[in-house]
Design a protein around this motif. Sequence first.
Motif, PDB file in Angstrom:
ATOM      1  N   ALA A  52       0.815  -1.214   0.000  1.00 45.20           N
ATOM      2  CA  ALA A  52       0.000   0.000   0.000  1.00 45.20           C
ATOM      3  C   ALA A  52       0.840   1.252   0.000  1.00 45.20           C
ATOM      4  CB  ALA A  52      -0.940   0.004   1.200  1.00 45.20           C
ATOM      5  N   ALA A  53       2.149   1.117   0.178  1.00 45.43           N
ATOM      6  CA  ALA A  53       3.002   2.293   0.269  1.00 45.43           C
ATOM      7  C   ALA A  53       2.857   3.133  -0.976  1.00 45.43           C
ATOM      8  CB  ALA A  53       4.453   1.875   0.464  1.00 45.43           C
ATOM      9  N   GLY A  54       2.967   4.427  -0.783  1.00 44.03           N
ATOM     10  CA  GLY A  54       2.811   5.343  -1.888  1.00 44.03           C
ATOM     11  C   GLY A  54       1.503   6.068  -1.793  1.00 44.03           C
ATOM     12  N   GLY A  55       0.432   5.349  -1.420  1.00 44.92           N
ATOM     13  CA  GLY A  55      -0.835   5.960  -1.090  1.00 44.92           C
ATOM     14  C   GLY A  55      -1.498   6.659  -2.249  1.00 44.92           C
ATOM     15  N   SER A  56      -2.531   7.428  -1.897  1.00 50.04           N
ATOM     16  CA  SER A  56      -3.335   8.089  -2.905  1.00 50.04           C
ATOM     17  C   SER A  56      -3.115   9.584  -2.957  1.00 50.04           C
ATOM     18  CB  SER A  56      -4.822   7.805  -2.627  1.00 50.04           C
ATOM     19  OG  SER A  56      -5.173   8.240  -1.325  1.00 50.04           O
ATOM     20  N   THR A  57      -2.218  10.102  -2.132  1.00 44.92           N
ATOM     21  CA  THR A  57      -1.946  11.534  -2.151  1.00 44.92           C
ATOM     22  C   THR A  57      -0.455  11.754  -2.270  1.00 44.92           C
ATOM     23  OG1 THR A  57      -1.780  11.643   0.259  1.00 44.92           O
ATOM     24  CG2 THR A  57      -3.952  12.011  -0.697  1.00 44.92           C
ATOM     25  N   ALA A  58      -0.104  12.994  -2.653  1.00 51.57           N
ATOM     26  CA  ALA A  58       1.308  13.348  -2.761  1.00 51.57           C
ATOM     27  C   ALA A  58       1.916  13.434  -1.373  1.00 51.57           C
ATOM     28  CB  ALA A  58       1.444  14.679  -3.481  1.00 51.57           C
ATOM     29  N   PRO A  59       3.228  13.182  -1.246  1.00 48.07           N
ATOM     30  CA  PRO A  59       3.871  13.288   0.065  1.00 48.07           C
ATOM     31  C   PRO A  59       3.760  14.701   0.612  1.00 48.07           C
ATOM     32  CG  PRO A  59       5.296  12.192  -1.531  1.00 48.07           C
ATOM     33  CD  PRO A  59       4.151  12.760  -2.301  1.00 48.07           C
ATOM     34  N   PRO A  60       3.726  14.854   1.933  1.00 51.39           N
ATOM     35  CA  PRO A  60       3.690  16.195   2.522  1.00 51.39           C
ATOM     36  C   PRO A  60       4.883  17.025   2.061  1.00 51.39           C
ATOM     37  CG  PRO A  60       3.306  14.516   4.193  1.00 51.39           C
ATOM     38  CD  PRO A  60       3.742  13.798   2.959  1.00 51.39           C
ATOM     39  N   ASP A  61       4.647  18.291   1.827  1.00 51.65           N
ATOM     40  CA  ASP A  61       5.713  19.193   1.410  1.00 51.65           C
ATOM     41  C   ASP A  61       6.701  19.399   2.553  1.00 51.65           C
ATOM     42  OD1 ASP A  61       6.958  21.409  -0.185  1.00 51.65           O
ATOM     43  OD2 ASP A  61       6.203  22.565   1.525  1.00 51.65           O
ATOM     44  N   PRO A  62       8.007  19.194   2.321  1.00 53.06           N
ATOM     45  CA  PRO A  62       8.988  19.339   3.410  1.00 53.06           C
ATOM     46  C   PRO A  62       8.914  20.688   4.109  1.00 53.06           C
ATOM     47  CG  PRO A  62       9.998  18.276   1.522  1.00 53.06           C
ATOM     48  CD  PRO A  62       8.643  18.716   1.083  1.00 53.06           C
ATOM     49  N   GLY A  63       8.709  21.759   3.334  1.00 51.29           N
ATOM     50  CA  GLY A  63       8.625  23.074   3.957  1.00 51.29           C
ATOM     51  C   GLY A  63       7.434  23.194   4.883  1.00 51.29           C
ATOM     52  N   VAL A  65       5.976  20.688   6.452  1.00 53.98           N
ATOM     53  CA  VAL A  65       6.254  19.843   7.614  1.00 53.98           C
ATOM     54  C   VAL A  65       7.125  20.599   8.611  1.00 53.98           C
ATOM     55  CG1 VAL A  65       7.349  17.728   8.409  1.00 53.98           C
ATOM     56  CG2 VAL A  65       5.984  17.698   6.318  1.00 53.98           C
ATOM     57  N   LYS A  66       8.157  21.239   8.107  1.00 52.72           N
ATOM     58  CA  LYS A  66       9.059  21.993   8.990  1.00 52.72           C
ATOM     59  C   LYS A  66       8.312  23.122   9.702  1.00 52.72           C
ATOM     60  CE  LYS A  66      13.510  24.429   9.073  1.00 52.72           C
ATOM     61  NZ  LYS A  66      13.026  25.522   9.940  1.00 52.72           N
ATOM     62  N   ARG A  67       7.474  23.833   8.972  1.00 54.85           N
ATOM     63  CA  ARG A  67       6.743  24.938   9.589  1.00 54.85           C
ATOM     64  C   ARG A  67       5.814  24.438  10.691  1.00 54.85           C
ATOM     65  NH1 ARG A  67       6.893  26.772   4.231  1.00 54.85           N
ATOM     66  NH2 ARG A  67       4.877  25.830   3.731  1.00 54.85           N
ATOM     67  N   LEU A  68       5.188  23.288  10.467  1.00 54.10           N
ATOM     68  CA  LEU A  68       4.312  22.737  11.493  1.00 54.10           C
ATOM     69  C   LEU A  68       5.083  22.437  12.768  1.00 54.10           C
ATOM     70  CD1 LEU A  68       1.666  21.451  12.536  1.00 54.10           C
ATOM     71  CD2 LEU A  68       2.446  19.299  11.491  1.00 54.10           C
ATOM     72  N   PHE A  69       6.181  21.696  12.648  1.00 52.31           N
ATOM     73  CA  PHE A  69       6.919  21.303  13.846  1.00 52.31           C
ATOM     74  C   PHE A  69       7.626  22.490  14.501  1.00 52.31           C
ATOM     75  CE2 PHE A  69       7.037  16.988  11.675  1.00 52.31           C
ATOM     76  CZ  PHE A  69       5.977  16.506  12.425  1.00 52.31           C
ATOM     77  N   ASP A  70       8.094  23.427  13.705  1.00 49.67           N
ATOM     78  CA  ASP A  70       8.695  24.631  14.283  1.00 49.67           C
ATOM     79  C   ASP A  70       7.677  25.427  15.084  1.00 49.67           C
ATOM     80  OD1 ASP A  70      11.092  23.969  13.139  1.00 49.67           O
ATOM     81  OD2 ASP A  70      11.022  25.492  11.553  1.00 49.67           O
ATOM     82  N   THR A 399       4.223  13.475  22.909  1.00 48.62           N
ATOM     83  CA  THR A 399       4.540  12.802  21.639  1.00 48.62           C
ATOM     84  C   THR A 399       3.263  12.458  20.879  1.00 48.62           C
ATOM     85  OG1 THR A 399       4.593  10.542  22.559  1.00 48.62           O
ATOM     86  CG2 THR A 399       6.631  11.838  22.675  1.00 48.62           C
ATOM     87  N   GLN A 400       2.193  12.123  21.600  1.00 46.41           N
ATOM     88  CA  GLN A 400       0.919  11.850  20.938  1.00 46.41           C
ATOM     89  C   GLN A 400       0.344  13.117  20.318  1.00 46.41           C
ATOM     90  OE1 GLN A 400      -0.784   8.692  20.687  1.00 46.41           O
ATOM     91  NE2 GLN A 400      -1.801   9.942  19.136  1.00 46.41           N
ATOM     92  N   GLN A 401       0.500  14.257  20.996  1.00 47.92           N
ATOM     93  CA  GLN A 401       0.012  15.517  20.438  1.00 47.92           C
ATOM     94  C   GLN A 401       0.729  15.865  19.141  1.00 47.92           C
ATOM     95  OE1 GLN A 401       0.344  17.790  24.351  1.00 47.92           O
ATOM     96  NE2 GLN A 401      -1.454  18.762  23.450  1.00 47.92           N
ATOM     97  N   VAL A 402       2.035  15.607  19.091  1.00 45.46           N
ATOM     98  CA  VAL A 402       2.781  15.877  17.861  1.00 45.46           C
ATOM     99  C   VAL A 402       2.237  15.023  16.722  1.00 45.46           C
ATOM    100  CG1 VAL A 402       5.041  15.731  16.748  1.00 45.46           C
ATOM    101  CG2 VAL A 402       4.859  16.614  19.085  1.00 45.46           C
ATOM    102  N   LEU A 403       2.002  13.740  17.006  1.00 46.35           N
ATOM    103  CA  LEU A 403       1.437  12.857  15.988  1.00 46.35           C
ATOM    104  C   LEU A 403       0.051  13.326  15.567  1.00 46.35           C
ATOM    105  CD1 LEU A 403       1.217  10.284  14.278  1.00 46.35           C
ATOM    106  CD2 LEU A 403       0.559   9.048  16.362  1.00 46.35           C
ATOM    107  N   ASN A 404      -0.797  13.647  16.540  1.00 44.82           N
ATOM    108  CA  ASN A 404      -2.148  14.100  16.214  1.00 44.82           C
ATOM    109  C   ASN A 404      -2.127  15.343  15.330  1.00 44.82           C
ATOM    110  OD1 ASN A 404      -3.089  12.041  17.833  1.00 44.82           O
ATOM    111  ND2 ASN A 404      -3.705  13.357  19.520  1.00 44.82           N
ATOM    112  N   ASP A 405      -1.292  16.311  15.693  1.00 40.13           N
ATOM    113  CA  ASP A 405      -1.227  17.548  14.912  1.00 40.13           C
ATOM    114  C   ASP A 405      -0.725  17.293  13.497  1.00 40.13           C
ATOM    115  OD1 ASP A 405      -2.170  18.945  17.065  1.00 40.13           O
ATOM    116  OD2 ASP A 405      -0.249  19.812  17.644  1.00 40.13           O
ATOM    117  N   PHE A 406       0.213  16.377  13.360  1.00 40.15           N
ATOM    118  CA  PHE A 406       0.732  16.049  12.024  1.00 40.15           C
ATOM    119  C   PHE A 406      -0.376  15.449  11.156  1.00 40.15           C
ATOM    120  CE2 PHE A 406       2.484  12.836   9.143  1.00 40.15           C
ATOM    121  CZ  PHE A 406       3.339  13.618   8.368  1.00 40.15           C
ATOM    122  N   VAL A 407      -1.088  14.454  11.696  1.00 40.88           N
ATOM    123  CA  VAL A 407      -2.147  13.813  10.912  1.00 40.88           C
ATOM    124  C   VAL A 407      -3.265  14.810  10.616  1.00 40.88           C
ATOM    125  CG1 VAL A 407      -3.851  11.954  10.884  1.00 40.88           C
ATOM    126  CG2 VAL A 407      -1.588  11.540  11.841  1.00 40.88           C
TER     127      VAL A 407
END
Length: 694
Positions: A52-63, A65-70, A399-407
């Motif tokens: 199933a790897a690869g999925g149905s959507t494009a990978p998250p944009d690195p920029g 992702v960085k802005r979210l975690f920052d 750590t769960q909050q970080v995962l939740n926010d990412f998803v």
Amino acid sequence: MSERRAGANRPLAERGWVRLVMVLAAIGLFLYGLTPDRAHAATTTAGSGSSAAGGSTAPPDPGSVKRLFDEIVPKLLAEHKIPGAAVSVVAGGQQVFAGGYGVSDVPDRKPVDPARTAFFMGSDAKVFTAVAVLQQVRAGKLDLHADVNTYLTAFKIRDSYPGHPVTVENLLTHTGGFDDTFMGLAEAEPRNSGGLGSALAAHQPDRVRAPGVTAAYDNYGVALAGYLVEVVSGQPFDQYVAQHVLQPLGMDHTTFTQPHPAPIDADLAHGYRPEGGGQTETKGLYGPLTPTGAAAVTTAGDMGRLMLAQLHGGTFDGRSILDREGDALLLARHFGPDQRMPGMAYLLEQRNRNGQQLLVKDGDVPGFHSNLALLPAQGVGLYVTVNGDGEGATGGWVTQQVLNDFVDRFYPAGGASAGGARAGAGVAGAGAAGVVGGDLSKFTGDFRSTRVSQSNLTKAAALMGSVHIAARDGRLVVSGPVTRDPSVGDTQWEQVQPGLFQQVGGSGRIAFELDGDGDVTSMLTDSDPTIAYEPLAWYQAPELHQRIALGSLVVLVLTVLGWGLAAVVRAARGKGRAGQPAARLLGWLTGAVLVVATAGFALLTSDSNALNQTLFLGDSPLLKVVPAMYLGAVVLTLLMVICAVVAWRRGWWGVFGRLHYTGVTVAALLFLVLAGGYDLIGTGQVAGSLDLIG
């Protein structure tokens, strides 16, 4: 090592005055691991394999992702008083982000480097153990359905359930049926760790339930799985993992060896817990049970390599740790009594958020908490780790909050990609079809986690860590740790299918398993598929025990103070001693011992973060002194019973005096019945044999 899952509970102040008094009375809950968490309901199908790897959507944009975690990670670290964190994200067959935040060493203020700073991974090490076992399965040296005693030579697992042996697969799904007895198996220094096989032989826990029936988080079982790899491969577990997992993936900053190689130790993060306005470094991170996480360290960057291999048929950068079929086995669902609820892959837990299926493994040891999460359908993985327990033992929740926010940011509810991974169309749409009617009384009562120990004083966690369910206005009202969020109190649930309930105003689900007579045998939550909750009889209800313990303790405290004050007054007035001074002294001494022992237990459990370390190391004198004092009180109370009988037969004191002495004796007896039932006396047999606690 043991996960604290189980039970991120509300802060003490939120429990009300009764629970505050109970903690001060030393019958309070201590958090371990824990605790229980998590996100949303599970899939009705087997976990997705690497295809199933690869999925149905494009990978998250690195920029992005960085802005979210920052944005979110520094805020979480400051809010929960955690020194540092590291995060990595893989998608589209490559690492799209790796970042470090805060410091790895508080005194030196050394910044976290996601490529070099090694964090203790805790139970995330179990994923490596699952890979190692499957390697030996694919090599034909282990059979998933074979009795583990087939491979053991130095010792054997006791045949507690004839005809129902513990299998290799049971070890990988937390269904071996072993009691949870992690206490005292950690070490402060790596040189004292000892051997895996000898530790397993010397500390074999009781088998408290038949294998393959009910999930109960099981560190011993996972350590045994790692030992089987040692036996059939002829290599120590740490060396085996290094040669067959770490080296092929190029995980150069990861090790299971203790002491650690010097280059890794040079960049090792230190774990901390908040204390007195500052940070205190934690201990208890080493020990013999390496396959469960003892001493195992890794970096966020290295874990990205492992996740990429898991998401792509067991292969990373042209090097394989598993063939495609073995990797599919790793990620597929293998246990779950209710297909509407999350189940177990091999040491990875199924969860669901926003309709996305996740495979998750948390790791928690003193001062370190981590979360590995795969979204197989999207080919995405996230790893987050922190080096602090946080105020109120919230490190794991961070750590769960970080995962939740990412998803939530990249795979929101109702998104275009959610439909293909939605967990069970019938279940997902049930709420819209309307509430299922009927009598809810059979679902009410008190329930206890299968992870509660049956053989040591950590059983006392059940006194406030159990779940109480009532029916009100056509809904269930649940009190207890059915969510990992420490801010959540009582929750309400509506029935959407027979025996299946949806959280009102939330995404959680609970389900009830019934026997042939329609009686509830267990409750499952979508917060943690590694445990179940079993119903308690009315006389096993924690609230009843709390009231009895509190009432008994009040009688004992007042008696100790009253008799002590009376003795002082008589001495000051030059009066003689009261009648039958030996019997009164015996009663005063019994009450004093029970009060002091209870105060000692309160002191032991007052700081949940410090308690976590204490239980891992087993190094507090109170762990021995408190049970010994309660045992001494048993002898004193039995003598009081004799004195009470003699007092009535010989007419000691007046009627009120005899009634008071008898009442004090009964109070001491009741308190000790509860203490014995919760294994605070040490043997668990003085009162536990009466089965009043269960």
